[in-house]
Design a protein around this motif. Structure first.
Motif, PDB file in Angstrom:
ATOM      1  N   PRO A 221     136.225 -29.490  22.576  1.00  0.00           N
ATOM      2  CA  PRO A 221     137.456 -29.265  22.966  1.00  0.00           C
ATOM      3  C   PRO A 221     137.809 -30.095  24.255  1.00  0.00           C
ATOM      4  CG  PRO A 221     135.796 -27.558  23.910  1.00  0.00           C
ATOM      5  CD  PRO A 221     135.207 -28.273  22.860  1.00  0.00           C
ATOM      6  N   PHE A 222     138.960 -30.774  24.568  1.00  0.00           N
ATOM      7  CA  PHE A 222     139.185 -31.434  25.515  1.00  0.00           C
ATOM      8  C   PHE A 222     140.876 -31.092  25.791  1.00  0.00           C
ATOM      9  CE2 PHE A 222     141.028 -33.606  21.869  1.00  0.00           C
ATOM     10  CZ  PHE A 222     142.289 -34.221  22.234  1.00  0.00           C
ATOM     11  N   VAL A 223     141.117 -31.762  27.253  1.00  0.00           N
ATOM     12  CA  VAL A 223     142.296 -31.205  27.814  1.00  0.00           C
ATOM     13  C   VAL A 223     143.501 -32.199  27.375  1.00  0.00           C
ATOM     14  CG1 VAL A 223     143.744 -30.758  29.770  1.00  0.00           C
ATOM     15  CG2 VAL A 223     141.397 -30.090  29.643  1.00  0.00           C
ATOM     16  N   LEU A 224     144.536 -32.003  26.430  1.00  0.00           N
ATOM     17  CA  LEU A 224     145.402 -32.956  25.985  1.00  0.00           C
ATOM     18  C   LEU A 224     146.606 -33.067  26.934  1.00  0.00           C
ATOM     19  CD1 LEU A 224     146.481 -33.931  22.386  1.00  0.00           C
ATOM     20  CD2 LEU A 224     148.277 -33.011  23.875  1.00  0.00           C
ATOM     21  N   TYR A 225     147.070 -34.149  27.316  1.00  0.00           N
ATOM     22  CA  TYR A 225     148.043 -34.354  28.065  1.00  0.00           C
ATOM     23  C   TYR A 225     149.494 -34.887  27.298  1.00  0.00           C
ATOM     24  CZ  TYR A 225     145.015 -33.843  32.221  1.00  0.00           C
ATOM     25  OH  TYR A 225     144.577 -33.314  33.106  1.00  0.00           O
ATOM     26  N   LYS A 226     150.787 -34.241  27.489  1.00  0.00           N
ATOM     27  CA  LYS A 226     151.835 -34.731  26.889  1.00  0.00           C
ATOM     28  C   LYS A 226     152.789 -34.582  27.868  1.00  0.00           C
ATOM     29  CE  LYS A 226     152.908 -33.400  22.729  1.00  0.00           C
ATOM     30  NZ  LYS A 226     153.335 -32.608  21.598  1.00  0.00           N
ATOM     31  N   LEU A 227     154.043 -35.246  27.877  1.00  0.00           N
ATOM     32  CA  LEU A 227     155.139 -35.163  28.567  1.00  0.00           C
ATOM     33  C   LEU A 227     155.697 -33.767  28.413  1.00  0.00           C
ATOM     34  CD1 LEU A 227     156.960 -38.451  28.435  1.00  0.00           C
ATOM     35  CD2 LEU A 227     155.715 -37.695  30.568  1.00  0.00           C
ATOM     36  N   ARG A 228     155.784 -32.978  29.338  1.00  0.00           N
ATOM     37  CA  ARG A 228     156.351 -31.661  29.147  1.00  0.00           C
ATOM     38  C   ARG A 228     157.739 -31.686  28.419  1.00  0.00           C
ATOM     39  NH1 ARG A 228     159.705 -28.027  31.930  1.00  0.00           N
ATOM     40  NH2 ARG A 228     159.479 -29.457  33.644  1.00  0.00           N
ATOM     41  N   SER A 229     158.070 -30.803  27.501  1.00  0.00           N
ATOM     42  CA  SER A 229     159.206 -30.773  26.537  1.00  0.00           C
ATOM     43  C   SER A 229     159.796 -29.485  26.384  1.00  0.00           C
ATOM     44  CB  SER A 229     159.101 -31.526  25.195  1.00  0.00           C
ATOM     45  OG  SER A 229     158.071 -30.880  24.416  1.00  0.00           O
ATOM     46  N   MET A 230     159.004 -28.384  27.111  1.00  0.00           N
ATOM     47  CA  MET A 230     159.580 -27.133  26.926  1.00  0.00           C
ATOM     48  C   MET A 230     159.523 -26.469  28.422  1.00  0.00           C
ATOM     49  SD  MET A 230     157.130 -25.424  23.717  1.00  0.00           S
ATOM     50  CE  MET A 230     157.467 -25.736  22.119  1.00  0.00           C
ATOM     51  N   ARG A 231     160.158 -25.287  28.240  1.00  0.00           N
ATOM     52  CA  ARG A 231     160.384 -24.659  29.677  1.00  0.00           C
ATOM     53  C   ARG A 231     159.030 -24.095  30.259  1.00  0.00           C
ATOM     54  NH1 ARG A 231     164.865 -24.026  26.624  1.00  0.00           N
ATOM     55  NH2 ARG A 231     166.966 -24.737  27.775  1.00  0.00           N
ATOM     56  N   THR A 232     158.688 -24.258  31.289  1.00  0.00           N
ATOM     57  CA  THR A 232     157.489 -23.757  31.956  1.00  0.00           C
ATOM     58  C   THR A 232     157.720 -22.166  31.995  1.00  0.00           C
ATOM     59  OG1 THR A 232     157.516 -25.647  33.596  1.00  0.00           O
ATOM     60  CG2 THR A 232     156.150 -23.639  34.127  1.00  0.00           C
ATOM     61  N   GLY A 233     156.678 -21.524  31.503  1.00  0.00           N
ATOM     62  CA  GLY A 233     156.271 -20.198  31.336  1.00  0.00           C
ATOM     63  C   GLY A 233     156.912 -19.642  30.448  1.00  0.00           C
TER      64      GLY A 233
ATOM     65  N   ASP B 216     157.002 -38.195  23.996  1.00  0.00           N
ATOM     66  CA  ASP B 216     156.345 -37.154  24.932  1.00  0.00           C
ATOM     67  C   ASP B 216     154.653 -37.288  24.548  1.00  0.00           C
ATOM     68  OD1 ASP B 216     156.559 -36.333  22.106  1.00  0.00           O
ATOM     69  OD2 ASP B 216     155.938 -34.336  22.431  1.00  0.00           O
ATOM     70  N   GLU B 217     154.747 -38.282  23.613  1.00  0.00           N
ATOM     71  CA  GLU B 217     153.032 -38.255  23.124  1.00  0.00           C
ATOM     72  C   GLU B 217     152.528 -39.769  23.874  1.00  0.00           C
ATOM     73  OE1 GLU B 217     152.760 -38.520  19.100  1.00  0.00           O
ATOM     74  OE2 GLU B 217     153.281 -36.319  18.745  1.00  0.00           O
ATOM     75  N   LEU B 218     153.117 -40.370  24.757  1.00  0.00           N
ATOM     76  CA  LEU B 218     152.512 -41.604  25.361  1.00  0.00           C
ATOM     77  C   LEU B 218     151.557 -41.137  26.223  1.00  0.00           C
ATOM     78  CD1 LEU B 218     155.980 -43.483  26.512  1.00  0.00           C
ATOM     79  CD2 LEU B 218     154.375 -43.942  24.975  1.00  0.00           C
ATOM     80  N   PRO B 219     151.484 -40.287  26.922  1.00  0.00           N
ATOM     81  CA  PRO B 219     150.152 -39.904  27.817  1.00  0.00           C
ATOM     82  C   PRO B 219     148.842 -39.965  26.916  1.00  0.00           C
ATOM     83  CG  PRO B 219     151.974 -38.622  28.669  1.00  0.00           C
ATOM     84  CD  PRO B 219     152.306 -39.184  27.138  1.00  0.00           C
ATOM     85  N   GLN B 220     149.266 -39.569  25.538  1.00  0.00           N
ATOM     86  CA  GLN B 220     147.884 -39.670  24.731  1.00  0.00           C
ATOM     87  C   GLN B 220     147.093 -40.933  24.823  1.00  0.00           C
ATOM     88  OE1 GLN B 220     148.443 -37.264  21.175  1.00  0.00           O
ATOM     89  NE2 GLN B 220     150.235 -36.133  22.195  1.00  0.00           N
ATOM     90  N   LEU B 221     147.967 -42.090  25.018  1.00  0.00           N
ATOM     91  CA  LEU B 221     147.294 -43.412  24.928  1.00  0.00           C
ATOM     92  C   LEU B 221     146.028 -43.367  25.845  1.00  0.00           C
ATOM     93  CD1 LEU B 221     150.354 -45.527  25.107  1.00  0.00           C
ATOM     94  CD2 LEU B 221     148.749 -45.466  22.935  1.00  0.00           C
ATOM     95  N   TRP B 222     146.275 -42.401  26.951  1.00  0.00           N
ATOM     96  CA  TRP B 222     144.706 -42.529  27.897  1.00  0.00           C
ATOM     97  C   TRP B 222     143.631 -41.896  27.003  1.00  0.00           C
ATOM     98  CZ3 TRP B 222     142.436 -44.048  31.582  1.00  0.00           C
ATOM     99  CH2 TRP B 222     141.337 -43.217  32.334  1.00  0.00           C
ATOM    100  N   HIS B 223     143.899 -40.816  26.164  1.00  0.00           N
ATOM    101  CA  HIS B 223     142.783 -40.147  25.310  1.00  0.00           C
ATOM    102  C   HIS B 223     142.376 -41.257  24.572  1.00  0.00           C
ATOM    103  CE1 HIS B 223     144.070 -36.261  27.247  1.00  0.00           C
ATOM    104  NE2 HIS B 223     145.009 -36.440  26.715  1.00  0.00           N
ATOM    105  N   VAL B 224     142.968 -41.983  23.809  1.00  0.00           N
ATOM    106  CA  VAL B 224     142.651 -43.071  22.929  1.00  0.00           C
ATOM    107  C   VAL B 224     141.851 -44.284  23.637  1.00  0.00           C
ATOM    108  CG1 VAL B 224     143.531 -44.971  21.296  1.00  0.00           C
ATOM    109  CG2 VAL B 224     144.612 -42.894  21.311  1.00  0.00           C
ATOM    110  N   VAL B 225     142.019 -44.342  24.907  1.00  0.00           N
ATOM    111  CA  VAL B 225     141.271 -45.419  25.512  1.00  0.00           C
ATOM    112  C   VAL B 225     140.053 -44.918  25.955  1.00  0.00           C
ATOM    113  CG1 VAL B 225     141.142 -46.607  27.696  1.00  0.00           C
ATOM    114  CG2 VAL B 225     143.169 -46.540  26.357  1.00  0.00           C
ATOM    115  N   ARG B 226     139.904 -43.416  26.294  1.00  0.00           N
ATOM    116  CA  ARG B 226     138.629 -42.686  26.720  1.00  0.00           C
ATOM    117  C   ARG B 226     137.963 -42.627  25.445  1.00  0.00           C
ATOM    118  NH1 ARG B 226     139.169 -37.883  30.632  1.00  0.00           N
ATOM    119  NH2 ARG B 226     136.967 -38.311  30.432  1.00  0.00           N
ATOM    120  N   GLY B 227     138.512 -42.584  24.260  1.00  0.00           N
ATOM    121  CA  GLY B 227     137.718 -42.226  23.056  1.00  0.00           C
ATOM    122  C   GLY B 227     137.670 -40.654  22.675  1.00  0.00           C
TER     123      GLY B 227
END
Length: 217
Positions: free
Chosen positions: A67-79, A106-117
């Protein structure tokens, strides 16, 4: 031996080969540099569009089910509660979120996960633990592979296009129809994930984002 059998037998080779890893680092790093300022602007827009954080965080499964924590730009209402799946006309999606999802921004932040492996440029969908536990046994092998920012199945088979409007049985439909179909598409790539094959999928992704037909492979 079928393509699926060859892919299962190659489970020990779930990590991208050196050439693909270099491509991940180059494209992921360059993408983060180029998208840095636009990403900050989009994060501000998300905060202004609806209440809540700019980034959405969720546990996903990586290579070999880690498991890992995946980041995306939020596209849904909080809660907003609901399924792990997103269907057509999902009421949880914000006004800006619909645009971010259609353009895949919304998936742009996942480039960070790509760099980290934690992810690779091209691979299977990064699945949630809850849905992964319910995968059909014959499809679970795909969870051993490093998930991708894009992939042949992600380009050709979008959940919202197949599932339609949310209704009772949506999750079962995803597990019984979409997961096997996705796995069959991914099997051909994962059986021999060469650099050439990776570049072809990236080219198909660009065509898809531009609204152009994606050729059959």
């Amino acid at each position: 031996m079928t393509t699926e059998d060859r892919t299962r037998s190659a489970a020990a080779q779930t990590r991208p080969r050196p050439a693909r890893r270099l491509l991940d680092l180059f494209v992921g790093g360059a993408g983060l540099l180029l998208a840095g300022v636009p990403l900050l602007v989009l994060m501000l827009a998300v905060r202004l569009d609806s209440r809540g954080p700019a980034l959405f965080r969720q546990i996903r499964l990586g290579e070999r089910g880690r498991p890992f924590v995946l980041y995306k730009l939020r596209s849904m209402r909080t809660g907003a509660s609901g399924s792990d799946l997103t269907t057509a006309g999902d009421p949880r999606i914000t006004r800006l979120g619909g645009f971010l999802r259609r353009t895949s921004l919304d998936e742009l932040p996942q480039l960070w996960h790509v760099v980290r492996g934690q992810m690779t440029l091209v691979g299977p969908r990064p699945e949630t633990p809850a849905l992964a536990r319910r995968y059909p046994p014959e499809c679970r092998w795909v969870l051993e592979h490093r998930p991708g920012l894009t992939g042949p199945a992600q380009v050709r088979l979008r959940d919202a296009d197949v599932l339609g409007v949310a209704e009772e049985g949506t999750t079962e439909g995803y597990l019984t129809r979409i997961v096997p179909a996705r796995t069959a598409i991914e099997a051909a790539f994962l059986a021999d994930p060469t650099l050439d094959a990776t570049l072809r999928v990236l080219a198909d992704t660009v065509r898809h984002l531009l609204g152009r037909p994606v050729p059959e492979r």
